[in-house]
Enzyme design. Structure first.
Site, PDB file in Angstrom:
ATOM      1  N   TYR A   1       1.158  -1.420  -0.001  1.00  0.00           N
ATOM      2  CA  TYR A   1       0.239  -0.270  -0.153  1.00  0.00           C
ATOM      3  C   TYR A   1       1.089   1.002   0.171  1.00  0.00           C
ATOM      4  CZ  TYR A   1      -3.376   3.513   1.684  1.00  0.00           C
ATOM      5  OH  TYR A   1      -3.543   5.235   1.454  1.00  0.00           O
TER       6      TYR A   1
ATOM      7  N   GLU B   1      -3.145   7.499  -3.843  1.00  0.00           N
ATOM      8  CA  GLU B   1      -3.260   6.089  -3.193  1.00  0.00           C
ATOM      9  C   GLU B   1      -3.325   5.306  -4.211  1.00  0.00           C
ATOM     10  OE1 GLU B   1      -6.034   4.609   0.072  1.00  0.00           O
ATOM     11  OE2 GLU B   1      -7.042   4.578  -1.717  1.00  0.00           O
TER      12      GLU B   1
END
Length: 386
Positions: free
Chosen positions: A109, A197
């Site tokens: 991530y 993101e």
């Protein structure tokens, strides 16, 4: 302002960041054709909506043939995809992204955001890619890594390497991640992003880093200087009333209640909604008409509120500071007549010429309830929908 995944990936590619090969299409036939243009024996068909949780909602499907891609696209296009982020109505799917599949070894991530407490851009990373980051932050906070970027120097090499080491990257991956991370910082700042993101950032079996999924949000306050990005806005992803309010210069957010709110000033609007809730009601919206509300502005606001079928009463809470209360009352009366209001309207006025304004409302002969103060207005509105 949000970008679609395919738009975000196009921006990533401009900054030298690797993404899967893909093609965005708007028809079932084009989805089938895309599988013949993209090498491989399997592909992913991804609904393009401004919401997370697409996979869990059936908006991301693995297909192994052109016919399957066509059928999957057909099941998504023209429908509303409902996820945990956009329930209960969901958002319309007008495009799907057909992408190659990759041999994945690990999922990471990676994101960048503006930390309002620090007044800094922060890079956030985790070895738990592909999962809800909120859940990881709550259950395993030690897996969340952060590097705070200096406003002058940006994200520097040693910070990128720190994250790379913490993610257990090794060898050439360290340099590859450093280049990727610095490219993301450059992209973030040059395009006035509020959020970037990548979830997941994958490590392929041959050791390379690829942005498998991406979400970007642009700071609305910077759109005046990001005209190219502003032109990418997909209004179909916004609530129809919110889009109309934006074009009319109003600040409107749809909610799930039945008492419409029209207020001048964001703080006053929040207080109005709180009082409605306190007295047992449910606000149907947040609507700030601004400090210089006019008859035209008020009329537009009424029309937007009334477009919500759930609204059973409207509470107007105006402080006449910049604008006199008698002028505001004239605007309210004109608007109520023009839109042929059939539901109760509770009005609380305060400020310059307030008594004259209240008198005008009382003598209008319309279904307008004049409240003495804000608490009285909230009580009257709740009573009107009971």
């Amino acid at each position: 302002m949000n970008l679609h995944e395919y738009q975000s990936k196009q921006l990533l590619q401009r900054y030298g960041i690797t993404t899967p090969i893909g093609e965005v299409v708007e028809s079932e036939e084009a989805a089938a054709a895309a599988t013949k243009q993209i090498a491989g024996n399997a592909w992913v068909v991804k609904a393009q909506v401004h919401a997370g949780g697409r996979g869990k909602a059936g908006g991301v499907k693995l297909v192994t043939s052109a016919a399957e891609a066509q059928a999957t696209a057909g099941s998504l296009l023209g429908k509303n995809l409902i996820t945990y982020q956009n329930a209960p109505d969901g958002q319309a799917v007008h495009r799907v992204l057909v992408e190659q599949t990759l041999p994945i070894e690990r999922e990471l991530y990676l994101s960048m955001l503006v930390d309002r407490a620090l007044n800094r851009v922060v890079m956030v990373a985790s070895s738990a890619g592909g999962m809800d980051i909120e859940e990881i932050a709550a259950t395993e906070p030690d897996k969340i890594l952060q590097e705070v970027c200096d406003p002058l120097n940006g994200l520097v090499d040693f910070q990128a390497r720190n994250i790379a080491f913490a993610l257990n990257l090794a060898g050439d991956q360290i340099a590859e991640f450093t280049k990727l991370a610095k490219g993301l910082y450059k992209l973030f700042t040059e395009n006035d992003l509020a959020l970037l993101e990548i979830n997941p950032l994958v490590v392929t079996t041959d050791g390379h880093l690829v942005a498998l999924d991406c979400k970007m949000t642009i700071d609305d306050n910077a759109l005046y200087r990001q005209k190219t990005l502003a032109g990418l806005r997909d209004w179909s992803q916004d609530d129809v009333k919110e889009a109309e309010a934006h074009h009319s210069g109003l600040n409107y957010i749809a909610l799930n209640g039945n008492i419409g709110c029209m207020v001048n000033g964001a703080g006053l609007a929040m207080a109005t909604m709180d009082l409605i809730k306190l007295h047992g009601g449910m606000p149907a919206n947040f609507l700030d008409v601004g400090g210089g509300a006019t008859a035209e502005t008020v009329t537009k606001a009424f029309k937007i509120i009334l477009a919500d079928q759930n609204v059973k009463a409207i509470l107007v809470n105006i402080f006449g500071g910049i604008m006199r209360c008698d002028i505001i009352a004239t605007g309210i009366i004109t608007a109520v007549k023009e839109v042929e209001m059939t539901i109760p309207v509770v009005v609380r006025l305060e400020g310059t010429n307030v008594e004259l304004g209240k008198q005008m409302l009382r003598e209008s002969g319309l279904n307008i309830i004049s409240a003495e103060h804000l608490t009285d207005a909230a009580e009257q509105a709740v009573k009107a929908v009971a």
